[in-house]
Design an enzyme around this catalytic site. Structure first.
Site, PDB file in Angstrom:
ATOM      1  N   TYR A 221      -7.270 -11.443  13.510  1.00  0.00           N
ATOM      2  CA  TYR A 221      -6.271 -11.514  12.481  1.00  0.00           C
ATOM      3  C   TYR A 221      -4.802 -10.960  13.122  1.00  0.00           C
ATOM      4  CZ  TYR A 221      -3.461 -11.174   8.377  1.00  0.00           C
ATOM      5  OH  TYR A 221      -2.316 -11.136   7.515  1.00  0.00           O
ATOM      6  N   GLY A 223      -2.404  -9.380  11.761  1.00  0.00           N
ATOM      7  CA  GLY A 223      -2.245  -7.944  11.321  1.00  0.00           C
ATOM      8  C   GLY A 223      -2.913  -6.964  11.884  1.00  0.00           C
ATOM      9  N   CYS A 274       4.084 -10.455  -2.167  1.00  0.00           N
ATOM     10  CA  CYS A 274       4.738 -10.090  -3.374  1.00  0.00           C
ATOM     11  C   CYS A 274       6.113 -10.616  -3.314  1.00  0.00           C
ATOM     12  CB  CYS A 274       4.716  -8.535  -3.442  1.00  0.00           C
ATOM     13  SG  CYS A 274       3.099  -7.861  -3.949  1.00  0.00           S
ATOM     14  N   GLY A 275       6.187 -11.604  -2.637  1.00  0.00           N
ATOM     15  CA  GLY A 275       7.505 -12.357  -2.804  1.00  0.00           C
ATOM     16  C   GLY A 275       8.647 -12.044  -1.786  1.00  0.00           C
TER      17      GLY A 275
HETATM   18  C1  SPV Z   1       1.952  -7.997   5.871  1.00  0.00           C
HETATM   19  O1  SPV Z   1       0.627  -7.999   5.432  1.00  0.00           O
HETATM   20  O2  SPV Z   1       2.474  -7.079   5.198  1.00  0.00           O
HETATM   21  C2  SPV Z   1       2.168  -8.721   6.765  1.00  0.00           C
HETATM   22  C3  SPV Z   1       1.458  -9.632   7.631  1.00  0.00           C
HETATM   23  O3  SPV Z   1       3.486  -8.958   7.006  1.00  0.00           O
HETATM   24  S1  SPV Z   1       0.494  -8.774   8.496  1.00  0.00           S
HETATM   25  O4  SPV Z   1       0.764  -9.059   9.847  1.00  0.00           O
HETATM   26  O5  SPV Z   1      -1.126  -8.853   8.259  1.00  0.00           O
HETATM   27  O6  SPV Z   1       0.809  -7.326   8.175  1.00  0.00           O
END
Ligand code: SPV
Ligand code: MN
Length: 623
Positions: A221, A223, A274-275
């Site tokens: 994933y 993130g 959250c937008g």
């Molecule tokens: C977040 O979750 O704040 C994102 C996606 O921008 S991630 O790459 O999963 O952090």
């Protein structure tokens, strides 16, 4: 380094950088890939990455040109790799600092390194390892930091190509310096087709502040896996807070009010889901970035900011033609796009809330899927994961801001802070001054979402929407904000927004696009176009101004009774929130005095307000 053939080794040697060679040597020896491929900035090399992701089935082509789909690991609704793994993300700290940051996971550095290096021993066996060079921020810019990525996932390498600026040529200009971040990632042992990480129990994301590096293994994933995204964010927060600039979880957008010949730039921090991206992609406005920004005090007296990325890794849930017309259009036209964890039927992607008729079956992140499919624990498997995503380049969008790659960045006129709050704060308030703005940002709370593993809907503190990435003490971080703003001749105006206010029956009080009116109002406040109503917690809009904006921008008749419901001040609720904030910040040793002064002042004003009225909601018309 016999695993690297001559041609690839030459590409590294051409950089004349002993430290790059050392890192590559160390981690190739440890991870033991089958072969190593070095990617320069050439189109041929970049095409190679995109094609290998397809050949290895990490991505599959969809019908529209340039569209592919990728899946992350999924075993059950509670055991998967579909979101950020906060639990297995650890910041490695010296022994005496272990446990001294109450809000982040820390581990003694030597112990953590031993554990993760053991797991990484041989983790790339049978895989091809790709070596990539990137530039976090515009090229030739004072803001930017270079980054080296080793990964055995071509999905990761391809995503980074969409999201970040190529930096091989920038590495040449380093003249041998070791001043760059580096990231080692491996999906680890794979299973199935499409291939996904098998050993999620051995998933680790360990942040080594001392070395400016992150070691991430047994995950896919983005993130968790993409070094340049949330992993580099942590390293940059550490660097910025030990220097004199800011690294923030901010979008950057150009706001273009109708009939005025001007653009104002706003940053905005919102917790995941959250937008945030929807705000940066509002119709009629331009986007510089949607996730991470670096800010510096600039010669013109403004804070300037750059997007360290050049793409969007956005949540796709609820993106449809009505609520997010700009994003929807971008996702339904041919261009290089990676969809992740969506449903696919006959080469077309589907997701929750896309506004289409969902097919009864297809292929999704759980394999073959039919409506009503359950996991082995009897839990419903939705057609697409609520945290399913899309990855696209900003520069290809019609609403891309022309300043995206400007080395000086853009001046920041305003900042939004927002959270998912169903019952406490009004839709938009303006801070009384910079320090009050820092206080507002530091007091964001938000109900958890599917963007991180764990239960949804739990109210959490989210200072500056950055708590998940906070690698310094909160006190130091807040102080750094205060000092940063006080150095500016033209301080940004700060606004706190809340798109998620509900009535007692649980129905949202605002439409999804209403945020356009809050944004345009805030922009107008920067230029003194509107008066505001002063309340104890900040300034709020006047009804007639909003009525005009709703008509002009959304063609909606905004009723006074709706305004009153939305903008009433709830002293009891806000005092409860202040109690939670107090409990949080009391645990920190070094919270600056200004924070407590504002806190005490707010508390007294709210107690007075509460004592004056029997009602839990005080109409904005009474201020
Ligand atoms: C977040 O979750 O704040 C994102 C996606 O921008 S991630 O790459 O999963 O952090
Ligand atoms: Mn984010």
């Amino acid at each position: 380094m016999e695993i690297i053939d001559k041609k690839n080794l030459e590409k590294i040697k051409a950089l004349n950088n002993q430290f790059v060679l050392k890192v590559v040597d160390e981690f190739i020896s440890l991870c033991k890939p089958l072969k190593v491929t070095v990617i320069t900035d050439s189109q041929e090399d970049i095409d190679y990455v995109r094609n290998r992701a397809i050949e290895l089935s990490e991505e599959t082509k969809l019908s529209l040109k340039g569209h592919t789909v990728h899946y992350d690991g999924f075993f059950t609704m509670s055991n998967h790799d579909q979101a950020r793994d906060k639990g297995n993300t650890q910041v490695l700290v010296p022994k005496d600092e272990e446990g001294s940051y109450p809000w982040i996971n820390t581990m003694e550095r030597e112990k953590g390194l031993k554990e993760v290096l053991d797991i990484m021993d041989g983790c790339m066996k049978g895989h091809e390892c790709v070596i990539r060079f990137f530039c976090l921020g515009p090229k030739n810019s004072k803001f930017s930091i270079l980054a080296l990525q080793l990964t055995d996932s071509f999905y990761v390498a391809h995503s980074e190509d969409l999201l970040y600026r190529a930096g091989y040529e920038e590495f040449r200009k380093l003249n041998g310096s070791d001043d760059f971040f580096y990231f080692i990632h491996s999906s680890g042992e794979l299973t199935g087709k499409p291939p996904v990480t098998k050993n999620l129990d051995k998933r680790r994301i360990y942040i080594d502040l001392k070395e400016g590096r992150v070691l991430s293994v047994n995950n896919q994933y983005a993130g968790n896996s993409l070094g340049l995204k949330k992993l580099a964010l942590r390293l940059a927060i550490y660097k910025a807070n030990n220097e004199d600039w800011l690294t923030e979880h901010y979008f950057i957008m150009g706001v273009h009010p109708k009939g005025k010949n001007r653009t104002s730039f706003f940053c905005g921090a919102f917790p995941s889901a959250c937008g945030k991206t929807s705000t940066a992609m509002l119709p009629g406005q331009t986007i510089v970035g949607d996730d991470i920004a670096y800010l510096r005090v600039w010669e013109d007296g403004y804070a300037h900011s750059v997007n360290i990325e050049r793409g969007i890794f956005g949540i796709i849930k609820d993106v449809n033609a009505k609520n997010d017309p700009v994003i929807f259009d971008a996702l339904t036209t041919p261009r290089e796009t990676i969809f992740s964890n969506v449903l696919v039927k006959d080469g077309k992607p589907y997701w929750i809330g896309d506004g289409s008729t969902i097919p009864d079956g297809g292929h999704n992140y759980s394999g073959n899927w039919n409506k009503g499919k359950k996991d082995k624990n009897g839990r419903d498997i939705p057609l697409a994961h609520p945290n399913a995503r899309y990855t696209i380049r900003i520069e290809e969008l019609n609403n891309a801001d022309p300043n995206l790659h400007k080395p000086d960045g853009v001046p920041v006129h305003g900042i939004f802070y927002g959270g998912r709050d169903s019952d406490t704060m009004p839709p938009v308030i303006e801070s009384l001054d910079w320090e009050h703005g820092v206080f507002l940002g530091a007091s964001i709370e938000s109900e958890t979402t599917s963007a991180t593993l764990g239960e949804e809907g739990v109210r959490m503190k989210q200072p500056m929407a950055n708590l998940d990435f906070m690698v310094v003490s909160l006190g130091k971080y807040i102080k750094n904000h205060q000092v940063f703003g006080n150095r500016l001749e033209h301080c940004p105006k700060v606004f706190a927004t809340n798109y998620f206010l509900k009535n007692k029956e649980g129905k949202y009080l605002n439409g999804i696009l209403d945020k356009l009116c809050w944004v345009i109002w805030a922009e107008g406040r920067v230029h003194n176009d509107f008066n505001a109503i002063k309340t104890p917690i900040g300034n709020i809009p006047k009804y007639l101004d909003l009525k005009t904006l709703f008509k002009q921008y959304l063609d909606k008749d905004y009723k006074e009774e709706d305004y009153i419901k939305q903008f009433s001040i709830r002293p009891k609720k806000i005092l409860e929130k202040l109690d939670r904030i107090e409990a949080m910040y009391k645990k920190e040793k070094d919270v600056p005095e200004f924070f407590w002064n504002i806190f005490n002042n707010q508390k007294n004003l709210l107690i007075n307000l509460k004592n004056k009225s029997d009602s839990e909601e005080i109409s904005p018309l009474l201020f």
